[in-house]
Design a protein around this motif. Structure first.
Motif, PDB file in Angstrom:
ATOM      1  N   VAL A 321       0.834  -1.208   0.000  1.00 56.32           N
ATOM      2  CA  VAL A 321       0.000   0.000   0.000  1.00 56.32           C
ATOM      3  C   VAL A 321       0.864   1.252   0.000  1.00 56.32           C
ATOM      4  N   ARG A 324       2.126   1.905  -3.421  1.00 53.03           N
ATOM      5  CA  ARG A 324       1.079   2.361  -4.347  1.00 53.03           C
ATOM      6  C   ARG A 324       0.720   3.823  -4.085  1.00 53.03           C
ATOM      7  N   LEU A 345      -4.902   3.148   5.803  1.00 50.39           N
ATOM      8  CA  LEU A 345      -4.832   1.771   6.285  1.00 50.39           C
ATOM      9  C   LEU A 345      -5.770   1.546   7.468  1.00 50.39           C
TER      10      LEU A 345
END
Length: 571
Positions: A321, A324, A345
């Motif tokens: 994540v 990205r 998150l």
């Protein structure tokens, strides 16, 4: 797809704030604080919804994630503050071999601290330190310190073996992966030495292990397993990241800014896919332990492998994540980036809790209106209803527990990274008044001193209480608490009829006996009768035979140790 609006909202806020603040030339700290203030309101309200959700499983999972998050947060902050001082005073200017040696010594120091603290809190040293409290208090004390010191020692082990990986095993990904078996062998050797010492101390007084010494040994081994799983999984993911991107991150998993924002979507997907492989292997391990009776000598190895796979899933998802979001180039400020990642998150992880549980049944007559949006969110992805983890309830429960642990680590480490970045920036700003290493350590200790007691006193007991509801004894107590709450409400309500109060009191006594396993007084005193005056005359109530029959029906109804708390005292 439900998480993407959250992504866009977080990124939009992160972009909008610096644009509005350009005229004032806001510092990275001010920008990060602005985003955190906006995100923290929604984040805190989301937690209030989750911990008070009508579904007890949702409440339990939420408290578990919160507890894991706080423990990881405190552990990393504490270690980072102390490690900064060690690097500044002892390692700076030393050779690579000396640096590795000092890091190894620091790891051993924290492992020894863990052994000593657990020996004290478990009551194993009560012969020397005096009497201890009852076992229930001992279990809470030892669990809180065990979680904290196991995570601190785990990050110390990551730092130690990561130092070896960085200095001498950095030629290629396969060589970097070699540190995993080397580190495992080193930790097992240390664990064996510690085990011999514990056995020696336990048999020094009377030649036998008492319950406190057993608790010390049990909790210490569990903490050591967490250290091994946390450390080896991180080092494995370091090698995986090296293999995917061609660049080796530093000991803390941080890459230079130019590298961090250069990862392609394909690389991000490969890393997240590696996390899914870890999860598939976790399910395979759960199935293996179910169909194969594991020898006692391999129990500990299985526990470490389970921790290794769970933590590996968390690391892959976290860095996937992070890659990205960095690749979107929405900001060039690291502090702002860390806050955005932590908010994203956290939101996705808490929403994912609903996917791990069947949610609230649509046909439930007394469900709250607020649960309506869950019907569209969970839909056909409900894990328990569709047996996504298999038909076996133990496998589904085990897989869910592993995912919850992974989510807690994910959120905790993401928030620690954002706070660590903020602490670094503040420490640099105070450079003229106080050395950065000292100010960083002081700020880290202050945060831990504030957060850890709150976690220990309020969060951990709540998590343990909800977790105990999955056991037979805990489930009986949970039902009793629900009845007691209704009993309390009946007495507070001014319109409650007196006869209902009398009947509720009699029923509360019955439920109390059932929960605590107390026999009915009439079972050993046949001459004793419980009478109640009614409009139709005097009648006998709550006879032993009536109590026994209803108790047996209740036990059959509540088989499986998972009780439905939607009960009615007078229903």
């Amino acid at each position: 797809m439900a998480s993407w609006p959250l992504v866009r909202a977080v990124l939009a806020c992160a972009i909008l704030v610096p644009v509005l603040a350009e005229e004032e030339e806001s510092s990275p700290v001010a920008i990060a604080i602005s985003v955190m203030l906006m995100g923290s309101i929604g984040f805190q309200m989301l937690m209030f919804y989750l911990v008070n959700w009508p579904d007890r499983d949702i409440q339990r999972y939420s408290w578990q994630v919160i507890s894991q998050t706080i423990s990881i947060f405190c552990a990393v902050l504490l270690f980072q503050g102390c490690n900064g001082m060690v690097e500044e005073k002892l390692i700076k200017g030393s050779s690579e071999l000396v640096e590795v040696g000092i890091d190894m010594a620091q790891m051993i120091f924290w492992l020894v601290c863990m052994q000593v603290v657990l020996a004290i809190t478990s009551g194993a040293l009560n012969e020397w330190l005096g009497a201890v409290d009852d076992m229930e208090k001992v279990e809470l004390n030892v669990k809180s310190w065990s979680v904290l010191f196991s995570h601190v020692a785990g990050f110390a082990a990551i730092n130690a073996w990561g130092s070896l990986q960085q200095k001498f095993l950095n030629a290629n990904p396969w060589q970097a992966l070699l540190v995993v078996p080397l580190g495992s062998a080193g930790l097992f050797l240390l664990y064996h030495i510690f085990d011999l010492i514990r056995e020696k101390i336990a048999h020094m007084d009377d030649g036998e292990k008492d319950e406190y010494e057993e608790k010390w040994d049990e909790e210490t081994e569990e903490a050591e397993n967490d250290v091994a799983g946390l450390c080896m999984s991180f080092l494995t993911v370091q090698a995986i990241r090296f293999g995917i991107s061609g660049f080796m991150p530093n000991q803390e998993g941080i890459e230079p800014w130019a590298v961090a924002i250069s990862h392609s979507p394909h690389q991000c997907h490969l890393l997240i896919g590696s996390g899914l492989i870890f999860f598939i292997l976790t399910l395979a391990m759960l199935n293996l332990t179910r169909i194969w009776e594991v020898p006692e000598r391999l129990d500990r190895l299985i526990d470490i492998l389970n921790n290794y796979l769970t933590f590996g899933l968390s690391w892959c998802l976290f860095y996937g994540v992070r890659w990205r979001i960095c690749a979107t180039h929405f900001t060039h400020e690291n502090a702002l980036l860390m806050v955005a990642i932590a908010l994203f998150l956290s939101g996705v992880s808490f929403l994912f809790i609903f996917v791990l549980d069947k949610g609230v049944n649509v046909t439930e007559p007394n469900r709250m209106p607020a649960t309506c949006f869950m019907d569209g969110l969970a839909g056909d992805m409900q894990v328990e209803d569709n047996h996504l983890f298999g038909e076996d309830s133990e496998i589904a429960e085990g897989a869910t527990e592993k995912m919850i642990t992974g989510l807690g680590i994910l959120i905790g480490f993401s928030w620690e990274q954002s706070f660590d970045t903020a602490v670094d920036v503040v420490a640099e700003g105070l450079r003229h008044d106080c050395p950065p290493t000292i100010s960083k350590m002081l700020m880290s200790i202050c945060l831990v001193v504030i957060v850890f007691p709150a976690w220990r006193i309020y969060i951990l007991p709540t998590e343990r209480e909800l977790s105990e509801e999955t056991t037979e004894e805990g489930a009986e107590k949970a039902v009793l608490k629900e009845y007691a709450k209704q009993h309390f409400d009946l007495f507070l309500h001014g319109q409650t009829d007196e006869s209902d109060l009398d009947r509720a009191h009699l029923l509360m006594k019955r439920h109390r006996r059932a929960a605590h396993g107390i026999k009915h007084p009439g079972s050993h005193m046949p001459q004793l009768k419980h009478l109640m005056v009614t409009s139709s005359g005097i009648v006998e109530v709550d006879a032993p035979e009536e109590h026994r029959n209803k108790g047996e029906k209740k036990k059959k109804k509540n088989a499986g140790h998972k009780k439905d708390l939607s009960v009615s005292l007078l229903g």
